[in-house]
Design a protein around this motif. Structure first.
Motif, mmCIF file in Angstrom:
data_model
loop_
_atom_site.group_PDB
_atom_site.id
_atom_site.type_symbol
_atom_site.label_atom_id
_atom_site.label_comp_id
_atom_site.label_asym_id
_atom_site.label_seq_id
_atom_site.Cartn_x
_atom_site.Cartn_y
_atom_site.Cartn_z
ATOM 1 N N SER A 120 0.820 -0.781 0.247
ATOM 2 C CA SER A 120 0.275 -0.249 0.327
ATOM 3 C C SER A 120 0.879 1.223 -0.204
ATOM 4 O O SER A 120 0.360 2.332 -0.431
ATOM 5 C CB SER A 120 -1.479 0.313 0.916
ATOM 6 N N ALA A 121 2.280 1.213 0.162
ATOM 7 C CA ALA A 121 3.111 2.002 0.314
ATOM 8 C C ALA A 121 3.495 2.461 -0.894
ATOM 9 O O ALA A 121 3.868 3.703 -1.160
ATOM 10 C CB ALA A 121 4.168 2.049 1.058
ATOM 11 N N ILE A 122 2.724 2.060 -2.017
ATOM 12 C CA ILE A 122 3.501 1.655 -3.712
ATOM 13 C C ILE A 122 1.950 2.115 -4.269
ATOM 14 O O ILE A 122 2.071 3.088 -5.188
ATOM 15 C CB ILE A 122 4.368 0.580 -3.733
ATOM 16 N N ASN A 123 1.821 1.399 -3.805
ATOM 17 C CA ASN A 123 0.055 1.305 -4.547
ATOM 18 C C ASN A 123 -1.281 1.942 -4.397
ATOM 19 O O ASN A 123 -1.752 2.263 -4.968
ATOM 20 C CB ASN A 123 -0.737 -0.204 -5.126
ATOM 21 N N LEU A 124 -0.546 2.514 -3.047
ATOM 22 C CA LEU A 124 -1.598 3.842 -2.772
ATOM 23 C C LEU A 124 -1.315 5.750 -2.908
ATOM 24 O O LEU A 124 0.125 5.760 -2.656
ATOM 25 C CB LEU A 124 -2.009 3.840 -1.921
ATOM 26 N N ASP A 125 -1.796 6.164 -3.596
ATOM 27 C CA ASP A 125 -0.852 8.104 -3.679
ATOM 28 C C ASP A 125 -2.156 8.566 -2.605
ATOM 29 O O ASP A 125 -2.814 8.810 -3.483
ATOM 30 C CB ASP A 125 -0.541 7.954 -4.857
ATOM 31 N N LYS A 126 -2.132 8.783 -1.346
ATOM 32 C CA LYS A 126 -2.740 9.851 -0.579
ATOM 33 C C LYS A 126 -4.009 8.989 -0.294
ATOM 34 O O LYS A 126 -4.969 9.568 -0.276
ATOM 35 C CB LYS A 126 -2.682 11.158 -1.380
ATOM 36 N N GLY A 127 -3.847 7.734 -0.472
ATOM 37 C CA GLY A 127 -5.332 6.724 -0.262
ATOM 38 C C GLY A 127 -5.727 6.660 -1.510
ATOM 39 O O GLY A 127 -6.870 5.565 -1.621
ATOM 40 N N VAL A 128 -5.378 7.176 -2.471
ATOM 41 C CA VAL A 128 -6.273 6.832 -4.188
ATOM 42 C C VAL A 128 -5.007 5.601 -4.315
ATOM 43 O O VAL A 128 -3.802 5.865 -4.767
ATOM 44 C CB VAL A 128 -6.165 8.507 -5.128
ATOM 45 N N SER A 129 -5.550 5.199 -5.007
ATOM 46 C CA SER A 129 -4.810 3.327 -5.838
ATOM 47 C C SER A 129 -4.323 3.846 -6.953
ATOM 48 O O SER A 129 -5.313 5.045 -8.087
ATOM 49 C CB SER A 129 -5.961 2.335 -6.370
ATOM 50 N N ILE A 130 -3.722 4.111 -7.508
ATOM 51 C CA ILE A 130 -2.751 4.135 -8.647
ATOM 52 C C ILE A 130 -2.930 3.982 -9.726
ATOM 53 O O ILE A 130 -2.780 4.660 -10.739
ATOM 54 C CB ILE A 130 -0.880 4.425 -8.248
ATOM 55 N N ASP A 131 -3.500 2.330 -10.187
ATOM 56 C CA ASP A 131 -3.864 1.358 -10.928
ATOM 57 C C ASP A 131 -2.711 2.173 -11.989
ATOM 58 O O ASP A 131 -3.446 1.456 -13.201
ATOM 59 C CB ASP A 131 -5.179 2.098 -11.643
ATOM 60 N N GLY A 132 -1.546 1.737 -11.647
ATOM 61 C CA GLY A 132 -0.668 1.867 -13.122
ATOM 62 C C GLY A 132 -0.056 3.115 -13.455
ATOM 63 O O GLY A 132 0.234 3.397 -14.538
#
Length: 130
Positions: A54-66
């Motif tokens: 989650s430290a990688i795949n979320l940006d301030k709680g928003v899923s980065i989805d690639g």
């Protein structure tokens, strides 16, 4: 970016090749469909990141989805006075216990105005959310 899209520069003629955006701008650009991708997991450097974390795949709680590529991870370092605090806390639970045992001795800047303070608060959320 918003102004270029409003001006009709959506496919060609724009002047942004690469951009670093913060979490709030990422969320807005994602919401408006302004981001290219997904692309993150096909880059060669993606092998260095755990996209299930989650430290990688979320940006301030928003899923980065690639739609964005991390360029590193953040780490906080605490500076302390060895005379006043000879055995500083080494974990988040230890820090919480120390703060409770020492009211008024731990401080940080306004997280709405200071990146490192915001990162500190996120570390607490990451720790206690898992």
């Amino acid at each position: 970016v918003d102004e270029e899209i409003k001006a009709g520069k959506t496919e060609t003629g724009g002047s942004v090749d690469m951009i670093w955006i913060n979490g709030a701008n990422f969320a807005k650009m994602k919401e408006l469909g302004f981001l290219y991708g997904p692309f993150a997991t096909i880059l060669p450097s993606s092998a260095n990141f755990d996209f299930t974390d989650s430290a990688i795949n979320l940006d301030k709680g928003v899923s980065i989805d690639g739609l964005e590529m991390p360029y590193n991870t953040a780490q906080s370092v605490f500076i302390h006075n060895e005379i006043q605090v000879p055995n500083p806390p080494k974990t988040i639970p230890d820090l919480v216990a120390w703060i409770k045992a020492n009211p008024g001795r731990f401080t940080y800047a306004n997280p709405n105005k200071d990146f490192m303070s915001a990162a500190l608060i996120r570390h607490f959320f990451y720790h206690y959310a898992e």
